[in-house]
Design an enzyme around this catalytic site. Structure first.
Site, mmCIF file in Angstrom:
data_model
loop_
_atom_site.group_PDB
_atom_site.id
_atom_site.type_symbol
_atom_site.label_atom_id
_atom_site.label_comp_id
_atom_site.label_asym_id
_atom_site.label_seq_id
_atom_site.Cartn_x
_atom_site.Cartn_y
_atom_site.Cartn_z
ATOM 1 N N TYR A 101 0.863 -1.195 0.000
ATOM 2 C CA TYR A 101 0.000 0.000 0.000
ATOM 3 C C TYR A 101 0.892 1.234 0.000
ATOM 4 C CZ TYR A 101 -2.999 3.696 1.894
ATOM 5 O OH TYR A 101 -3.678 4.871 2.094
ATOM 6 N N GLU A 190 -3.688 7.473 -3.859
ATOM 7 C CA GLU A 190 -3.549 6.211 -3.134
ATOM 8 C C GLU A 190 -3.413 5.051 -4.105
ATOM 9 O OE1 GLU A 190 -6.019 4.768 0.623
ATOM 10 O OE2 GLU A 190 -6.878 3.943 -1.205
#
Ligand code: GDP
Ligand code: MN
Length: 381
Positions: A101, A190
């Protein structure tokens, strides 16, 4: 403004962040054609402005073009957290060895952009932050000093990524993501998951990209990515008419003149035991045109059960606003009760105009009385 995954990936690509090859489709037939062009195994991905698509059945692997057509038919029309799927993204399927991530967003407390990187990708970051906060490597970037490569290295070591090949690729991706974030005036970039393929290649498999609305004037290309169909009708009308409009979740529609007055109206509605459905700021003006536009926006929100005008006349005169309201009601049919509070310059004249008209309006003497009445009417509706 939130971008769709495919739009975010287009921006990623522009900044040199590796993504898979893909095509957009709106029908199963288009999905089939796209899969044929791409060749081999593909992923069919719902394009909606919300996350958690995978869990909701909005992301499916397809073996070939015929399968892609089938999966597209399954996904199109699906309701994912209130968003109906109208577009799908067909992308070359990736083999996944690891899911990481990576994101950059604003830390408002620190007044600095904040990078987060963790090897615990693929799940929502809130979940990781909850269960295993130490797994997240965080780093602030001083906007004046700008981004330095050593910061990316620290971020990578902090996350415990020790494979040199991965380190090198992620180092470059972090730098490019910072460029994308700054140059696009983003609020959030993101990548979840940032994958490592079995061959050791690092790639952005998903994108969540939010651009600051107030900076869109200098990004014509990004502004043009806005999908008007994805917004509720009243937001579309507000945008077209240039009305300041904010959607909330109660049932009293609010119109006021001036941001401060509108904010305190929200408080008084709460004090009266109600909740605002939305609000429009008429700004300094109160002419018929502005009132018509704002009323049209407020009234096209089906959640509105009563409408409250809270006007304080300063430079704007109350009689002028009263005439605006009456003209607006002449021009359009409003089937919900309207409560008006007028105070300040020429308030008496304004109230007289409203009271003498046969328009179905409740005129109340104070802000609190008006709020109570509007809440009462909404509850009775
Ligand atoms: P989200 O659920 O809305 O966050 O959608 P994502 O784009 O992140 O996809 C959800 C999950 O689907 C990912 O975490 C992957 O596990 C899986 N997935 C997406 N694309 C691929 C792919 O190309 N290959 C494989 N094997 N899995 C994928
Ligand atoms: Mn994702």
């Amino acid at each position: 403004m939130d971008l769709y995954e495919y739009q975010g990936k287009e921006l990623f690509k522009r900044f040199g962040i590796p993504v898979s090859e893909g095509r957009l489709a709106t029908t199963p037939e288009e999905a089939r054609a796209a899969a044929e062009e791409i060749g081999g195994q593909v992923v069919v991905k719902a394009q909606v402005l919300t996350g958690g698509r995978g869990k909701a059945g909005g992301v499916k692997l397809a073996e070939d073009a015929a399968d892609a057509e089938q999966k597209a038919a399954d996904i199109l029309g699906l309701d994912i957290r209130g968003h109906v799927v109208k577009k799908i993204w067909i992308e070359q399927a990736s083999g996944i060895a690891k899911e990481y991530y990576l994101s950059i967003t604003f830390d408002r407390g620190e007044k600095k952009p904040l990078f987060m990187l963790t090897t615990e990708g693929g799940v929502e970051i809130e979940e990781v932050a909850d269960k295993n906060p130490d797994a997240i490597s965080r780093l602030h970037v001083d906007p004046l000093e700008g981004f330095q490569p050593w910061q990316a290295r620290r971020l990578i070591y902090g996350a415990g990524i020790d494979d040199p090949g991965e380190q090198k690729q992620i180092l470059s991706i972090i730098g490019r993501l910072y460029e994308a974030f700054v140059q696009c005036d983003a609020m959030l970039c993101e990548v979840n998951p940032l994958i490592v393929t079995p061959g050791g290649e690092v790639r952005a498999l998903d994108s969540k990209f939010t651009v600051d609305d107030n900076a869109l004037y200098r990004h014509e290309d990004i502004a043009a990515m806005r999908d008007l169909d994805a917004y509720p009708p009243e937001e579309r009308v507000a945008r077209e008419k240039g009305v300041t409009y904010v959607k909330l979740d109660g049932d009293v529609g609010i119109l006021g003149n001036g941001a401060g007055l509108v904010m305190s109206t929200l408080d008084v509605i709460a004090l009266a035991g109600g909740r605002a459905a939305n609000f429009c700021d008429l700004g300094g003006g109160g002419g018929a045109e502005g009132v018509v536009d704002a009323l049209e926006v407020i009234a096209s929100d089906p959640q509105v059960k009563s409408i409250l005008f809270n006007i304080f006349g300063g430079i704007t005169r109350c009689d002028e606003v009263a005439r605006g309201i009456l003209t607006a009601l002449d021009r359009m049919q409003i089937d919900r009760p309207i409560v008006v509070r007028l105070d300040g310059t020429n308030a008496e004249e304004g109230r007289r105009l409203l009271e003498e008209s046969d328009a179905p309006i409740d005129v109340e003497p104070t802000m609190l009385d008006a709020a109570k009445r509007a809440v009462e009417l909404a509850a009775a509706a």
